[in-house]
Design a protein around this motif. Structure first.
Motif, PDB file in Angstrom:
ATOM      1  N   VAL A 180      54.450  -9.157  15.937  1.00 45.47           N
ATOM      2  CA  VAL A 180      54.994  -9.816  16.740  1.00 45.47           C
ATOM      3  C   VAL A 180      54.132 -10.360  17.216  1.00 45.47           C
ATOM      4  CG1 VAL A 180      54.842  -9.136  19.675  1.00 45.47           C
ATOM      5  CG2 VAL A 180      56.196  -7.555  18.539  1.00 45.47           C
ATOM      6  N   VAL A 181      53.672 -11.721  17.929  1.00 44.60           N
ATOM      7  CA  VAL A 181      53.542 -12.315  18.378  1.00 44.60           C
ATOM      8  C   VAL A 181      52.962 -12.240  19.983  1.00 44.60           C
ATOM      9  CG1 VAL A 181      52.160 -15.090  17.957  1.00 44.60           C
ATOM     10  CG2 VAL A 181      53.768 -14.335  16.585  1.00 44.60           C
ATOM     11  N   ASP A 182      51.260 -11.317  19.603  1.00 48.89           N
ATOM     12  CA  ASP A 182      51.667 -11.417  20.873  1.00 48.89           C
ATOM     13  C   ASP A 182      50.336 -11.970  22.074  1.00 48.89           C
ATOM     14  OD1 ASP A 182      47.879 -10.110  21.256  1.00 48.89           O
ATOM     15  OD2 ASP A 182      49.567  -8.946  19.134  1.00 48.89           O
ATOM     16  N   TYR A 183      49.348 -13.291  21.200  1.00 47.01           N
ATOM     17  CA  TYR A 183      49.156 -13.895  21.728  1.00 47.01           C
ATOM     18  C   TYR A 183      48.411 -15.086  20.840  1.00 47.01           C
ATOM     19  CZ  TYR A 183      44.934 -15.695  24.273  1.00 47.01           C
ATOM     20  OH  TYR A 183      43.760 -16.340  24.739  1.00 47.01           O
ATOM     21  N   GLN A 184      48.878 -16.658  21.684  1.00 44.83           N
ATOM     22  CA  GLN A 184      49.000 -17.336  20.642  1.00 44.83           C
ATOM     23  C   GLN A 184      47.876 -18.787  21.793  1.00 44.83           C
ATOM     24  OE1 GLN A 184      50.865 -21.308  18.922  1.00 44.83           O
ATOM     25  NE2 GLN A 184      52.619 -20.139  19.704  1.00 44.83           N
ATOM     26  N   ASP A 185      47.398 -19.522  21.296  1.00 43.32           N
ATOM     27  CA  ASP A 185      47.160 -20.577  21.438  1.00 43.32           C
ATOM     28  C   ASP A 185      46.272 -21.427  20.811  1.00 43.32           C
ATOM     29  OD1 ASP A 185      44.669 -20.319  21.407  1.00 43.32           O
ATOM     30  OD2 ASP A 185      44.026 -19.790  23.891  1.00 43.32           O
ATOM     31  N   ASN A 187      43.627 -21.847  19.898  1.00 42.10           N
ATOM     32  CA  ASN A 187      42.357 -21.290  19.021  1.00 42.10           C
ATOM     33  C   ASN A 187      42.308 -19.971  18.292  1.00 42.10           C
ATOM     34  OD1 ASN A 187      41.142 -22.904  21.820  1.00 42.10           O
ATOM     35  ND2 ASN A 187      40.501 -24.155  19.564  1.00 42.10           N
ATOM     36  N   PHE A 188      43.587 -19.196  19.151  1.00 45.24           N
ATOM     37  CA  PHE A 188      43.598 -17.920  18.624  1.00 45.24           C
ATOM     38  C   PHE A 188      45.144 -17.741  18.863  1.00 45.24           C
ATOM     39  CE2 PHE A 188      40.392 -18.174  21.906  1.00 45.24           C
ATOM     40  CZ  PHE A 188      38.812 -18.618  21.190  1.00 45.24           C
ATOM     41  N   VAL A 189      45.019 -16.126  17.825  1.00 48.02           N
ATOM     42  CA  VAL A 189      46.398 -15.973  17.411  1.00 48.02           C
ATOM     43  C   VAL A 189      46.218 -14.315  17.001  1.00 48.02           C
ATOM     44  CG1 VAL A 189      48.662 -15.223  15.662  1.00 48.02           C
ATOM     45  CG2 VAL A 189      47.777 -18.092  16.421  1.00 48.02           C
ATOM     46  N   GLY A 190      47.167 -13.596  17.872  1.00 49.11           N
ATOM     47  CA  GLY A 190      47.403 -11.996  18.027  1.00 49.11           C
ATOM     48  C   GLY A 190      48.837 -11.868  17.434  1.00 49.11           C
ATOM     49  N   LEU A 191      48.542 -11.030  16.230  1.00 47.61           N
ATOM     50  CA  LEU A 191      49.454 -10.015  15.591  1.00 47.61           C
ATOM     51  C   LEU A 191      49.810  -8.746  15.773  1.00 47.61           C
ATOM     52  CD1 LEU A 191      50.008 -12.388  12.280  1.00 47.61           C
ATOM     53  CD2 LEU A 191      50.833 -12.289  14.130  1.00 47.61           C
ATOM     54  N   ARG A 192      50.702  -8.051  16.050  1.00 50.08           N
ATOM     55  CA  ARG A 192      51.027  -6.717  16.596  1.00 50.08           C
ATOM     56  C   ARG A 192      51.721  -6.067  15.743  1.00 50.08           C
ATOM     57  NH1 ARG A 192      52.111  -6.673  21.218  1.00 50.08           N
ATOM     58  NH2 ARG A 192      54.104  -5.350  20.641  1.00 50.08           N
ATOM     59  N   THR A 193      51.492  -5.143  14.901  1.00 48.33           N
ATOM     60  CA  THR A 193      53.119  -3.777  14.271  1.00 48.33           C
ATOM     61  C   THR A 193      52.099  -2.906  14.982  1.00 48.33           C
ATOM     62  OG1 THR A 193      51.394  -2.968  12.741  1.00 48.33           O
ATOM     63  CG2 THR A 193      52.494  -5.520  12.561  1.00 48.33           C
ATOM     64  N   GLY A 194      53.116  -1.476  14.467  1.00 50.08           N
ATOM     65  CA  GLY A 194      53.487  -0.116  14.929  1.00 50.08           C
ATOM     66  C   GLY A 194      52.172   0.438  15.110  1.00 50.08           C
ATOM     67  N   ASP A 195      51.327  -0.222  13.849  1.00 49.37           N
ATOM     68  CA  ASP A 195      49.942   0.315  13.565  1.00 49.37           C
ATOM     69  C   ASP A 195      49.051  -0.174  13.637  1.00 49.37           C
ATOM     70  OD1 ASP A 195      51.497   0.017  11.092  1.00 49.37           O
ATOM     71  OD2 ASP A 195      51.367   1.733  10.147  1.00 49.37           O
ATOM     72  N   ALA A 196      48.544  -0.849  13.730  1.00 48.42           N
ATOM     73  CA  ALA A 196      47.866  -2.919  13.192  1.00 48.42           C
ATOM     74  C   ALA A 196      47.584  -3.621  14.607  1.00 48.42           C
ATOM     75  CB  ALA A 196      48.411  -3.061  12.026  1.00 48.42           C
ATOM     76  N   MET A 197      46.604  -3.765  15.249  1.00 52.02           N
ATOM     77  CA  MET A 197      46.445  -5.161  15.315  1.00 52.02           C
ATOM     78  C   MET A 197      45.995  -6.052  14.587  1.00 52.02           C
ATOM     79  SD  MET A 197      45.959  -4.936  19.256  1.00 52.02           S
ATOM     80  CE  MET A 197      44.768  -4.012  19.513  1.00 52.02           C
ATOM     81  N   TYR A 198      45.808  -7.502  14.084  1.00 51.69           N
ATOM     82  CA  TYR A 198      45.182  -8.897  13.864  1.00 51.69           C
ATOM     83  C   TYR A 198      44.568  -9.601  14.914  1.00 51.69           C
ATOM     84  CZ  TYR A 198      47.885  -6.379   9.462  1.00 51.69           C
ATOM     85  OH  TYR A 198      47.978  -4.803   9.314  1.00 51.69           O
ATOM     86  N   ARG A 199      43.576  -9.861  14.678  1.00 53.45           N
ATOM     87  CA  ARG A 199      43.309 -11.273  15.170  1.00 53.45           C
ATOM     88  C   ARG A 199      42.515 -12.381  14.313  1.00 53.45           C
ATOM     89  NH1 ARG A 199      45.478  -9.717  20.146  1.00 53.45           N
ATOM     90  NH2 ARG A 199      47.236  -8.986  18.684  1.00 53.45           N
ATOM     91  N   PHE A 200      42.983 -13.792  15.036  1.00 54.69           N
ATOM     92  CA  PHE A 200      42.572 -14.349  13.892  1.00 54.69           C
ATOM     93  C   PHE A 200      41.798 -16.092  15.324  1.00 54.69           C
ATOM     94  CE2 PHE A 200      46.391 -12.575  12.280  1.00 54.69           C
ATOM     95  CZ  PHE A 200      46.074 -12.752  11.174  1.00 54.69           C
ATOM     96  N   PHE A 201      40.898 -16.008  14.640  1.00 54.32           N
ATOM     97  CA  PHE A 201      39.973 -16.785  15.540  1.00 54.32           C
ATOM     98  C   PHE A 201      39.609 -18.228  14.748  1.00 54.32           C
ATOM     99  CE2 PHE A 201      38.979 -12.494  16.148  1.00 54.32           C
ATOM    100  CZ  PHE A 201      38.958 -12.422  17.307  1.00 54.32           C
ATOM    101  N   GLY A 202      40.745 -18.991  15.707  1.00 50.11           N
ATOM    102  CA  GLY A 202      40.040 -20.654  15.420  1.00 50.11           C
ATOM    103  C   GLY A 202      38.757 -21.378  15.429  1.00 50.11           C
ATOM    104  N   ARG A 203      37.410 -20.614  15.087  1.00 49.57           N
ATOM    105  CA  ARG A 203      36.033 -21.306  15.474  1.00 49.57           C
ATOM    106  C   ARG A 203      36.042 -22.398  15.271  1.00 49.57           C
ATOM    107  NH1 ARG A 203      35.359 -14.905  14.476  1.00 49.57           N
ATOM    108  NH2 ARG A 203      35.026 -14.265  16.302  1.00 49.57           N
TER     109      ARG A 203
END
Length: 239
Positions: A180-185, A187-203
């Protein structure tokens, strides 16, 4: 020249005050990064990175403070109120000192705060009480370019703006990640699965390289292996 800053962020979280308090004090690997040590549970107690606990009133208030050389200091405050139906209201305050490029650093810190506090809310709602196998991955120098974060979004198959929807991406050494895409703008993207979270940073927007973090909640998860796999994927976007 040193100049102080103060960032205030307020949000409603789908979890109890105790769950939020625990996430801030012992569950950091699930949404932020593993702390270097633990907080001694009392005012005046020792905390990670040489900090001192300045407020300890579970489950409603926690704060810590660290001083450094040249006028440096860093303070974090969590004020947590109970809301109906098992929810909480969190007022988070981060204050400290930037020594140069104040406007850019403040902009980056404020935007990171919004993303981290969203991630805290996701952790409490879906993974409260769990520690995570963690990996922090940094892209190559080429990922400092002005359009570098667009490559991440394209590779993930994310288009448009805002959260919602799913992505499915194949990562060598990990397999298919359906999230699931739980966050997006911008500079940032957040992905969530049933057993994980992945965070992406456009620094790259703040003069640094693109990065990401991996938070794995399944028993026996290997953070180092996942970090190596995702690192190869991220580096491959800029080769």
């Amino acid at each position: 020249m040193a100049k102080e800053f103060k960032i205030v962020h307020e949000s409603e979280i789908d979890g109890t005050p105790q769950q939020v308090f625990d996430a801030a004090t012992v569950g950091n690997s699930g949404w932020l990064w593993p702390m270097d040590g633990e907080f001694e549970p009392r005012v005046g107690g020792a905390g990670p990175y040489g900090s001192t606990v300045t407020a300890w009133d579970p489950p409603h208030r926690f704060a810590n403070h660290v001083d450094g050389e040249g006028g440096f200091f860093n303070s974090l405050e969590y004020d947590i109120s109970e809301r109906p139906e098992g929810r909480s209201w969190l007022r988070y305050v981060h204050s400290g000192v930037f020594f140069e490029d104040w406007d850019n650093q403040y902009d980056g810190a404020a935007k990171h705060t919004a993303f981290y506090q969203h991630t805290l809310g996701q952790y409490v709602k879906y993974f409260a009480g769990k520690q995570a196998a963690f990996a922090d991955i940094q892209g190559p120098e080429a990922s400092k370019g002005p359009d570098a974060f667009k490559a991440v979004k394209a590779a993930l198959g994310i288009h448009g703006a805002g959260a919602g929807g799913h992505v499915n991406v194949a990562i060598a050494g990990v397999g298919d990640v359906d999230a699931v895409v739980d966050y997006q703008d911008e500079n940032f993207v957040g992905l969530r699965t049933g057993d994980a979270m992945y965070r992406f940073f456009g620094r790259n927007a703040f003069g640094a390289v693109v990065g990401m973090t991996v938070h794995l909640f399944a028993g026996g998860a290997d953070g180092d292996a996942a970090g190596a796999a995702w690192g190869a994927w991220l580096n491959g976007l800029y080769s």
